[in-house]
Design a protein around this motif. Sequence first.
Motif, PDB file in Angstrom:
ATOM      1  N   UNK A   1       5.210 -41.332  23.368  1.00 35.51           N
ATOM      2  CA  UNK A   1       5.032 -42.516  22.530  1.00 35.51           C
ATOM      3  C   UNK A   1       3.687 -42.517  21.812  1.00 35.51           C
ATOM      4  N   UNK A   2       2.693 -41.840  22.386  1.00 36.02           N
ATOM      5  CA  UNK A   2       1.388 -41.779  21.732  1.00 36.02           C
ATOM      6  C   UNK A   2       1.457 -41.041  20.407  1.00 36.02           C
ATOM      7  N   UNK A   3       2.456 -40.188  20.240  1.00 33.92           N
ATOM      8  CA  UNK A   3       2.565 -39.406  19.015  1.00 33.92           C
ATOM      9  C   UNK A   3       3.278 -40.155  17.894  1.00 33.92           C
ATOM     10  N   UNK A   4       3.996 -41.239  18.215  1.00 30.28           N
ATOM     11  CA  UNK A   4       4.742 -41.954  17.184  1.00 30.28           C
ATOM     12  C   UNK A   4       3.826 -42.580  16.127  1.00 30.28           C
ATOM     13  N   UNK A   5       2.736 -43.270  16.503  1.00 33.25           N
ATOM     14  CA  UNK A   5       1.831 -43.760  15.447  1.00 33.25           C
ATOM     15  C   UNK A   5       1.206 -42.642  14.635  1.00 33.25           C
ATOM     16  N   UNK A   6       1.037 -41.466  15.252  1.00 33.33           N
ATOM     17  CA  UNK A   6       0.484 -40.328  14.510  1.00 33.33           C
ATOM     18  C   UNK A   6       1.429 -39.940  13.379  1.00 33.33           C
ATOM     19  N   UNK A   7       2.730 -39.918  13.679  1.00 37.29           N
ATOM     20  CA  UNK A   7       3.720 -39.553  12.663  1.00 37.29           C
ATOM     21  C   UNK A   7       3.743 -40.587  11.553  1.00 37.29           C
ATOM     22  N   UNK A   8       3.721 -41.870  11.920  1.00 42.85           N
ATOM     23  CA  UNK A   8       3.735 -42.925  10.908  1.00 42.85           C
ATOM     24  C   UNK A   8       2.488 -42.830  10.016  1.00 42.85           C
ATOM     25  N   UNK A   9       1.320 -42.651  10.627  1.00 42.43           N
ATOM     26  CA  UNK A   9       0.094 -42.547   9.844  1.00 42.43           C
ATOM     27  C   UNK A   9       0.116 -41.336   8.916  1.00 42.43           C
ATOM     28  N   UNK A  10       0.719 -40.251   9.387  1.00 46.33           N
ATOM     29  CA  UNK A  10       0.839 -39.067   8.540  1.00 46.33           C
ATOM     30  C   UNK A  10       1.684 -39.363   7.309  1.00 46.33           C
ATOM     31  N   UNK A  11       2.838 -40.004   7.524  1.00 48.52           N
ATOM     32  CA  UNK A  11       3.696 -40.346   6.398  1.00 48.52           C
ATOM     33  C   UNK A  11       3.061 -41.365   5.475  1.00 48.52           C
ATOM     34  N   UNK A  12       2.342 -42.344   6.070  1.00 52.83           N
ATOM     35  CA  UNK A  12       1.675 -43.369   5.262  1.00 52.83           C
ATOM     36  C   UNK A  12       0.543 -42.788   4.434  1.00 52.83           C
ATOM     37  N   UNK A  13       0.016 -41.638   4.844  1.00 48.14           N
ATOM     38  CA  UNK A  13      -1.035 -40.970   4.079  1.00 48.14           C
ATOM     39  C   UNK A  13      -0.443 -40.027   3.038  1.00 48.14           C
ATOM     40  N   UNK A  14       0.534 -39.227   3.442  1.00 51.52           N
ATOM     41  CA  UNK A  14       1.111 -38.221   2.553  1.00 51.52           C
ATOM     42  C   UNK A  14       1.974 -38.877   1.467  1.00 51.52           C
ATOM     43  N   UNK A  15       2.696 -39.949   1.806  1.00 48.24           N
ATOM     44  CA  UNK A  15       3.579 -40.602   0.838  1.00 48.24           C
ATOM     45  C   UNK A  15       2.858 -41.026  -0.434  1.00 48.24           C
ATOM     46  N   UNK A  16       1.774 -41.809  -0.337  1.00 48.08           N
ATOM     47  CA  UNK A  16       1.037 -42.186  -1.555  1.00 48.08           C
ATOM     48  C   UNK A  16       0.435 -40.988  -2.298  1.00 48.08           C
ATOM     49  N   UNK A  17       0.045 -39.946  -1.560  1.00 48.66           N
ATOM     50  CA  UNK A  17      -0.485 -38.755  -2.228  1.00 48.66           C
ATOM     51  C   UNK A  17       0.599 -38.117  -3.099  1.00 48.66           C
ATOM     52  N   UNK A  18       1.807 -38.006  -2.563  1.00 50.59           N
ATOM     53  CA  UNK A  18       2.924 -37.459  -3.342  1.00 50.59           C
ATOM     54  C   UNK A  18       3.199 -38.356  -4.552  1.00 50.59           C
ATOM     55  N   UNK A  19       3.240 -39.672  -4.321  1.00 49.05           N
ATOM     56  CA  UNK A  19       3.532 -40.592  -5.411  1.00 49.05           C
ATOM     57  C   UNK A  19       2.473 -40.572  -6.498  1.00 49.05           C
ATOM     58  N   UNK A  20       1.217 -40.391  -6.120  1.00 45.56           N
ATOM     59  CA  UNK A  20       0.141 -40.389  -7.111  1.00 45.56           C
ATOM     60  C   UNK A  20       0.002 -39.084  -7.864  1.00 45.56           C
ATOM     61  N   UNK A  21       0.067 -37.971  -7.145  1.00 47.11           N
ATOM     62  CA  UNK A  21      -0.192 -36.683  -7.772  1.00 47.11           C
ATOM     63  C   UNK A  21       0.989 -36.147  -8.575  1.00 47.11           C
ATOM     64  N   UNK A  22       2.200 -36.553  -8.237  1.00 46.16           N
ATOM     65  CA  UNK A  22       3.380 -36.003  -8.914  1.00 46.16           C
ATOM     66  C   UNK A  22       3.971 -36.938  -9.956  1.00 46.16           C
ATOM     67  N   UNK A  23       3.384 -38.112 -10.140  1.00 52.39           N
ATOM     68  CA  UNK A  23       3.862 -39.001 -11.199  1.00 52.39           C
ATOM     69  C   UNK A  23       3.472 -38.444 -12.569  1.00 52.39           C
ATOM     70  N   UNK A  24       4.291 -38.773 -13.592  1.00 52.28           N
ATOM     71  CA  UNK A  24       4.035 -38.303 -14.961  1.00 52.28           C
ATOM     72  C   UNK A  24       3.774 -36.795 -15.006  1.00 52.28           C
ATOM     73  N   UNK A  25       4.676 -35.978 -14.485  1.00 55.01           N
ATOM     74  CA  UNK A  25       4.425 -34.528 -14.448  1.00 55.01           C
ATOM     75  C   UNK A  25       4.333 -33.903 -15.836  1.00 55.01           C
ATOM     76  N   UNK A  26       4.963 -34.538 -16.847  1.00 58.79           N
ATOM     77  CA  UNK A  26       4.893 -33.977 -18.197  1.00 58.79           C
ATOM     78  C   UNK A  26       3.485 -34.088 -18.771  1.00 58.79           C
ATOM     79  N   UNK A  27       2.664 -35.002 -18.208  1.00 53.36           N
ATOM     80  CA  UNK A  27       1.280 -35.134 -18.637  1.00 53.36           C
ATOM     81  C   UNK A  27       0.338 -34.325 -17.745  1.00 53.36           C
ATOM     82  N   UNK A  28       0.621 -34.322 -16.428  1.00 49.92           N
ATOM     83  CA  UNK A  28      -0.273 -33.621 -15.497  1.00 49.92           C
ATOM     84  C   UNK A  28      -0.013 -32.122 -15.453  1.00 49.92           C
ATOM     85  N   UNK A  29       1.255 -31.732 -15.601  1.00 53.08           N
ATOM     86  CA  UNK A  29       1.622 -30.308 -15.545  1.00 53.08           C
ATOM     87  C   UNK A  29       2.511 -29.983 -16.744  1.00 53.08           C
TER      88      UNK A  29
END
Length: 525
Positions: free
Chosen positions: A177-205
């Motif tokens: 059970x100690x690992x469950x918050x670790x997984x949630x925090x990982x997703x809560x960190x990676x999710x916004x990174x994906x949403x921010x860096x991959x938005x508007x790909x025609x402009x960024x890439x």
Amino acid sequence: MDEQDPHPRLPSSLHAEHGFDDSEQTPLLKGNALPKPTRRPLPWRQLFILFWIQLAEPLTSQVIYPFINKMVRDMPITGGDEAKMGYYAGVIESLFSVTQALTVLYWSRLSDRVGRKPIILIGLLGSTLSTACFGVSTTFWGLVFSRCISGALNGNAGVIKSMMGEITDETTIAQAMALMPVIWNTGATVGPVIGGWLSNPHEQFPSLFRGPFWVTYPYALPCFVVAIYCAGTLMVTFVYLEEVAGHSKKFHKCCHKSMKLHNPASETLEVGDTSSSIPPFQPSQLPLSQVLTPQVRISIITYTLLAFLDIALRAVQPLFLTASPSFGGLGFTVPLVGTCLAAFFFASGVYQALAFAPLYAWMGPKRIYMLSMIMFVPIWILFPIMSASLGEGKAVNGATWVELALQIILYIIMDMGFSAAFIYIRASAPNAYSLGVTNGLAQTGVSIARAIGPASATSLFALSVQISRDTQIQFGPVLQWLGENLVYVIFILISFGAVMTVKRLPEKLEIPVREGAVEIDESEL
């Protein structure tokens, strides 16, 4: 003749002879303590798959946050009014938790009857389709439909906790059970990174994404990436996840025969004899009135309060960090805020993975839970202290950084409460066959808290700012300070109430050891 118990338990002699100690006995309700079991290895293969599945929920729910405001603003629904943009974006952000709250109990109860794996597969399929649809939606109602489908078809949060409770025992549950918050925090960190860096790909890439599709749907790529993850997880789950043997026909037959031993009038009753007045043994059909025992209710209430305070804190903290000092904040830049939040998630993940299990063995679940809930009080107190510590020109100084670092440390300690909450929910289930519905009820309360928490917290923050800036409102110094810090005062009071609620939890838990399949000589029954 005595009235028949519709949910009989195996006699203790059968438990002693055959090792059936995980059937219908419940950790918080059973009377006789079992001998201290031998520590068993964690089922890492199954846990890894469950963690992989769990990661899908924070990814799907958090990936939209970097671009949702601009996505809504570009739609004709706002008419170019940025004030309306926040309102509609808030509706979209809350819909996942609202619809999940309405359906998670159904999925959890269904998993008690048909098994955990089919429900998990349905949840992953819903996440795949809804996330992909969200990325190509060009109307507000299209976003609403996609978000509602995502929440309505995703009951995996409760089902995963049920399954983890079934594949662990009292010697391994704290570590798992100690690992469950670790997984949630990982997703809560990676999710916004994906949403921010991959938005508007025609402009960024531009060299990689040239076609008109990416111009028409600038937010499709981050949603597609998360949808592909969910689809891959669905295939891995279908092939490798093993269903928990929780509805064994042999166990049901054993229970029926134990009924015969305790009821002479039923000596001629055969298992499955529907002509008898005694109904077939159906342990998974406990009504809600029997599931909602006092132990279940207090466990759910404390978990809901923890989730409410946590989600409110997550909403206020970035708002406080980015708001200008004249609006009661610190005036950090967006990258600096991201760095602060990333530091918290990373430190919390490491701390939970390494420290929770030893602390659990040393302190026990209730002391950890109490410590975690108490942390909210100084965390909320530090907000006005940081605001008051700003130096000349309202600039952040060394004292402010020390206070912010202390707040992050307290936040990390607070995060242990979720692991303790999962253990209490698992242990409070009336029997092994109501674990799914118990987790479903808990997740319903948490989903409601996560739906109303951010809006209530940010609204109180705005009200506090309005009171501090409204020169027409004249109070005494004490009332003026309370008004300017209304959001923190209210949540400090709620935190004290949450601590009092945790005090009502039992001191000790007994998580029964799951023995797996056992061979029973039916001639001995």
